[in-house]
Design a protein around this motif. Structure first.
Motif: not given
Length: 191
Positions: A61-73
């Motif tokens: 989930e590492e990439l997803w976690t970084m993406a969600s911190c940047c408001n990428i849904t």
């Protein structure tokens, strides 16, 4: 016949520096020194370990976690692929900038790509087909690369250069990866 030693020359090893034109004999001597000290083997192992981390990052989930911190849904395949390519680029950048010797950075990079061709040929083929590395390198300013510039380049490569969330994501991937790889290099006990 009497043997004289006055014509014997003793070669002193010279450390290669980036501002000196390296002669083949000097390079060969430095390679021997690095092999004997165990540094070449350590650099190769580091390259393989980093290569293994790309698959883990994609699966976790590492990439997803970084993406969600940047408001990428929505982390679609295109954005995820660009994030992994940026991670590989950052590893190469870190090796070139934080390894104690250019021979060691070359060894680590060669090992990294060798491991990718064996264990993750799809990613390696994506790297070969991508022009991303060229764009990232065009925006580098020696060791003082602004993460915002890398983030902007990432957004352009994702075909949405005006998207602040993609800029944030590219910047975050670069900064996080760079810190991780820099620590990995620092944790290797090079002689």
């Amino acid at each position: 016949m009497h043997n004289e030693d006055f014509d014997i020359k003793i070669f002193s090893p010279v450390k290669i520096t980036s501002d000196k034109a390296a002669e083949p004999v000097v390079i060969a001597d430095e390679m021997k020194r690095q092999v004997i000290s165990g540094n070449m083997q350590k650099a190769g192992k580091l390259g393989r370990l980093i290569a293994d981390s790309f698959r883990e990052a994609a699966e976790k989930e590492e990439l997803w976690t970084m993406a969600s911190c940047c408001n990428i849904t929505e982390l679609d395949r295109r954005i995820k692929d660009q994030a992994i390519i940026l991670s590989v680029f950052t590893a190469e950048y870190a090796f070139n900038n934080y390894m104690p010797d250019s021979l060691l950075s070359t060894t680590a990079i060669t090992s990294l790509y060798g491991a990718l061709t064996e264990n993750n040929p799809e990613l390696y083929n994506n790297l070969l087909a991508s022009t991303a590395f060229s764009f990232y390198y065009m925006n580098l300013d020696d060791k003082e690369t602004a993460p915002e510039v890398i983030g902007k380049t990432f957004a352009v490569l994702c075909d949405d250069d005006n998207n602040p969330d993609l800029l944030c994501y590219g910047k975050t991937v670069f900064e996080t990866s760079l810190e991780h790889y820099k620590k990995a290099v620092e944790n290797v006990d090079f002689s």
